[in-house]
Design a protein around this motif. Structure first.
Motif, mmCIF file in Angstrom:
data_model
loop_
_atom_site.group_PDB
_atom_site.id
_atom_site.type_symbol
_atom_site.label_atom_id
_atom_site.label_comp_id
_atom_site.label_asym_id
_atom_site.label_seq_id
_atom_site.Cartn_x
_atom_site.Cartn_y
_atom_site.Cartn_z
ATOM 1 N N GLY A 6 15.077 -15.283 -41.307
ATOM 2 C CA GLY A 6 15.675 -16.602 -41.524
ATOM 3 C C GLY A 6 17.043 -16.535 -42.176
ATOM 4 N N LYS A 7 17.540 -15.317 -42.406
ATOM 5 C CA LYS A 7 18.861 -15.155 -43.024
ATOM 6 C C LYS A 7 19.948 -15.524 -42.029
ATOM 7 C CE LYS A 7 21.839 -11.667 -45.223
ATOM 8 N NZ LYS A 7 21.967 -10.234 -45.594
ATOM 9 N N GLU A 8 20.968 -16.244 -42.507
ATOM 10 C CA GLU A 8 22.091 -16.595 -41.638
ATOM 11 C C GLU A 8 23.404 -16.252 -42.322
ATOM 12 O OE1 GLU A 8 22.325 -20.841 -40.920
ATOM 13 O OE2 GLU A 8 21.100 -21.213 -42.678
ATOM 14 N N SER A 9 24.414 -15.981 -41.522
ATOM 15 C CA SER A 9 25.715 -15.633 -42.064
ATOM 16 C C SER A 9 26.554 -16.887 -42.272
ATOM 17 C CB SER A 9 26.458 -14.694 -41.108
ATOM 18 O OG SER A 9 26.900 -15.412 -39.962
ATOM 19 N N GLN A 10 27.628 -16.722 -43.004
ATOM 20 C CA GLN A 10 28.630 -17.773 -43.067
ATOM 21 C C GLN A 10 29.379 -17.807 -41.743
ATOM 22 O OE1 GLN A 10 29.243 -19.978 -45.618
ATOM 23 N NE2 GLN A 10 27.368 -19.115 -46.516
ATOM 24 N N PRO A 11 29.899 -18.965 -41.335
ATOM 25 C CA PRO A 11 30.680 -19.011 -40.092
ATOM 26 C C PRO A 11 31.905 -18.097 -40.168
ATOM 27 C CG PRO A 11 30.109 -21.220 -40.832
ATOM 28 C CD PRO A 11 29.745 -20.293 -41.956
ATOM 29 N N ILE A 12 32.202 -17.463 -39.058
ATOM 30 C CA ILE A 12 33.344 -16.554 -38.954
ATOM 31 C C ILE A 12 34.388 -17.207 -38.060
ATOM 32 C CG2 ILE A 12 34.095 -14.248 -38.244
ATOM 33 C CD1 ILE A 12 31.008 -13.530 -38.329
ATOM 34 N N SER A 13 35.614 -17.284 -38.533
ATOM 35 C CA SER A 13 36.711 -17.808 -37.712
ATOM 36 C C SER A 13 37.817 -16.763 -37.676
ATOM 37 C CB SER A 13 37.237 -19.132 -38.271
ATOM 38 O OG SER A 13 37.695 -18.963 -39.602
ATOM 39 N N GLN B 231 9.409 -22.059 -34.234
ATOM 40 C CA GLN B 231 8.780 -23.362 -34.018
ATOM 41 C C GLN B 231 8.844 -24.205 -35.291
ATOM 42 O OE1 GLN B 231 4.470 -23.706 -33.435
ATOM 43 N NE2 GLN B 231 4.853 -24.902 -31.575
ATOM 44 N N GLU B 232 8.733 -23.559 -36.449
ATOM 45 C CA GLU B 232 8.826 -24.264 -37.728
ATOM 46 C C GLU B 232 10.258 -24.696 -38.034
ATOM 47 O OE1 GLU B 232 7.301 -21.482 -40.506
ATOM 48 O OE2 GLU B 232 5.236 -21.555 -39.736
ATOM 49 N N ASN B 233 11.225 -23.891 -37.573
ATOM 50 C CA ASN B 233 12.637 -24.188 -37.858
ATOM 51 C C ASN B 233 13.480 -23.920 -36.613
ATOM 52 O OD1 ASN B 233 15.066 -24.739 -39.201
ATOM 53 N ND2 ASN B 233 15.286 -22.619 -39.893
ATOM 54 N N PRO B 234 13.379 -24.815 -35.614
ATOM 55 C CA PRO B 234 14.111 -24.606 -34.356
ATOM 56 C C PRO B 234 15.591 -24.973 -34.497
ATOM 57 C CG PRO B 234 12.876 -26.648 -34.256
ATOM 58 C CD PRO B 234 12.554 -26.025 -35.592
ATOM 59 N N ILE B 235 16.385 -23.997 -34.897
ATOM 60 C CA ILE B 235 17.765 -24.282 -35.299
ATOM 61 C C ILE B 235 18.656 -24.778 -34.158
ATOM 62 C CG2 ILE B 235 17.661 -22.638 -37.210
ATOM 63 C CD1 ILE B 235 19.272 -20.689 -35.489
ATOM 64 N N LEU B 236 18.233 -24.568 -32.908
ATOM 65 C CA LEU B 236 19.036 -25.057 -31.778
ATOM 66 C C LEU B 236 18.583 -26.430 -31.278
ATOM 67 C CD1 LEU B 236 19.485 -21.823 -29.605
ATOM 68 C CD2 LEU B 236 21.172 -22.922 -31.099
ATOM 69 N N VAL C 181 4.913 -4.803 -31.313
ATOM 70 C CA VAL C 181 5.827 -5.740 -30.650
ATOM 71 C C VAL C 181 5.200 -7.134 -30.596
ATOM 72 C CG1 VAL C 181 6.936 -6.333 -28.457
ATOM 73 C CG2 VAL C 181 7.030 -3.972 -29.310
ATOM 74 N N GLN C 182 3.934 -7.207 -30.208
ATOM 75 C CA GLN C 182 3.257 -8.498 -30.138
ATOM 76 C C GLN C 182 3.281 -9.208 -31.486
ATOM 77 O OE1 GLN C 182 -0.561 -8.892 -28.030
ATOM 78 N NE2 GLN C 182 -0.290 -6.809 -27.273
ATOM 79 N N GLU C 183 2.904 -8.501 -32.534
ATOM 80 C CA GLU C 183 2.808 -9.126 -33.856
ATOM 81 C C GLU C 183 4.158 -9.643 -34.340
ATOM 82 O OE1 GLU C 183 1.035 -6.163 -36.312
ATOM 83 O OE2 GLU C 183 -1.021 -6.620 -35.663
ATOM 84 N N ARG C 184 5.187 -8.835 -34.170
ATOM 85 C CA ARG C 184 6.500 -9.248 -34.680
ATOM 86 C C ARG C 184 7.112 -10.361 -33.843
ATOM 87 N NH1 ARG C 184 10.001 -4.038 -36.205
ATOM 88 N NH2 ARG C 184 11.577 -5.696 -36.441
ATOM 89 N N VAL C 185 6.920 -10.331 -32.542
ATOM 90 C CA VAL C 185 7.471 -11.396 -31.694
ATOM 91 C C VAL C 185 6.706 -12.700 -31.913
ATOM 92 C CG1 VAL C 185 7.907 -12.152 -29.319
ATOM 93 C CG2 VAL C 185 8.391 -9.788 -29.982
ATOM 94 N N ILE C 186 5.390 -12.627 -32.067
ATOM 95 C CA ILE C 186 4.608 -13.829 -32.382
ATOM 96 C C ILE C 186 5.107 -14.447 -33.689
ATOM 97 C CG2 ILE C 186 2.348 -14.637 -33.178
ATOM 98 C CD1 ILE C 186 2.428 -14.486 -30.208
ATOM 99 N N SER C 187 5.378 -13.602 -34.679
ATOM 100 C CA SER C 187 5.895 -14.087 -35.958
ATOM 101 C C SER C 187 7.243 -14.801 -35.759
ATOM 102 C CB SER C 187 6.055 -12.927 -36.942
ATOM 103 O OG SER C 187 6.618 -13.362 -38.156
ATOM 104 N N VAL C 188 8.107 -14.231 -34.911
ATOM 105 C CA VAL C 188 9.396 -14.866 -34.602
ATOM 106 C C VAL C 188 9.175 -16.238 -33.974
ATOM 107 C CG1 VAL C 188 11.378 -14.770 -33.025
ATOM 108 C CG2 VAL C 188 10.781 -12.763 -34.401
#
Length: 273
Positions: free
Chosen positions: A202-209, A109-114, A97-104
């Motif tokens: 880092g995968k993202e979906s297309q917007p859904i409407s 931090q490198e790509n703060p999409i919000l 859990v530590q390793e994967r959450v640290i990676s997240v």
């Protein structure tokens, strides 16, 4: 004041009835039976109170994004990831859990999409059940539960529902439509879109409407899910001995990761390759 009991539906409940396309061989109705029909039994309750490793990673990943935006300066600090991990007391978790959450946290931090978004709502990830949304369809009334990770406002005023993911599972568009239905009740005067973002890949979906007719279709689906759920619960309460008939098992490879494998009579610990 006691709350009025009503039948309910949610994306999670729908998922327990019908898995995403391609995941049918992993699906087991008996898991739904333990979760929904037998959840008050001491053994079952004890297992339900423990997060699985994937659940824990998802909750803490969401919490990490929340903390970054509570303290935006952390996004630009060299020790920002370490500081957020300390706030979350991540050192108390398992090594995986530590390793994967640290990676997240590092990837975010490198790509703060919000960053720079006009955030209307951002959940911590550990809030529990959200407030129910009252849905009326003809004479049928039920509660819709929608645990939405984030809502922000686009520059043109459009609401954007963003759901964070971890792990390798594909996005399930049904979840996006359920959230769009929920937001149509919460913010009836505003148009909305929904999308998914995997914090690990880092995968993202297309917007859904969705059109009004599409939302009506999904509302009908949720009505049927709520009704089927209550019907199964009633059958079980009237005939507990029929548990395996009402909630049939599907023993196989999925038993390895099922939280109920220690108490399920149909669980298989070894599966031939």
């Amino acid at each position: 004041m006691n709350k009025i009991w009503r039948p309910f539906a949610s994306y999670n409940l729908w998922l327990q009835f019908a898995p995403p396309v391609g995941q049918e061989h992993f699906h087991c109705d008996m898991k739904r039976g333990f979760t929904k029909a037998r959840k008050k039994e001491p053994q079952v309750q004890s297992l339900l109170e423990k997060d699985t490793t994937p659940q824990r990673i998802g909750i803490l990943a969401q919490r990490g994004i929340y903390e970054f935006h509570q303290y935006p300066a952390m996004l630009s600090r060299k020790d920002g990831v370490e500081q957020v991990a300390e706030i979350m007391q991540l050192s108390r978790e398992s090594v995986e859990v530590q390793e994967r959450v640290i990676s997240v946290l590092q990837k975010y931090q490198e790509n703060p999409i919000l960053l720079g978004k006009k955030i209307l709502k951002l959940n911590r990830g550990d809030e529990g059940f959200p407030e129910p949304i009252l849905i009326k369809y003809g004479n049928y009334i039920f509660n819709l539960y929608a645990a939405i990770d984030c809502i922000y406002t686009e520059p043109d005023g459009m609401l954007h529902i963003l759901d964070f993911k971890t792990g390798k599972s594909d996005f399930d568009l049904r979840q996006g439509y359920v959230y769009l239905l929920a937001v149509s009740y919460l913010y009836p005067q505003q148009k909305a879109i929904a999308s998914f973002y995997n914090l690990e890949t880092g995968k993202e979906s297309q917007p859904i409407s969705a059109t009004a007719d599409t939302l009506k279709f999904f509302q009908i689906e949720l009505v049927q899910i709520a009704q089927r759920h209550q019907k199964d619960l009633k059958r079980y309460r009237n005939n507990p001995a029929d548990f395996r008939i009402i909630y049939p098992p599907n023993p196989g490879i999925s038993c390895r990761h099922c939280p109920f494998n220690s108490i399920c009579n149909f669980s298989v610990s070894e599966v031939a390759a």
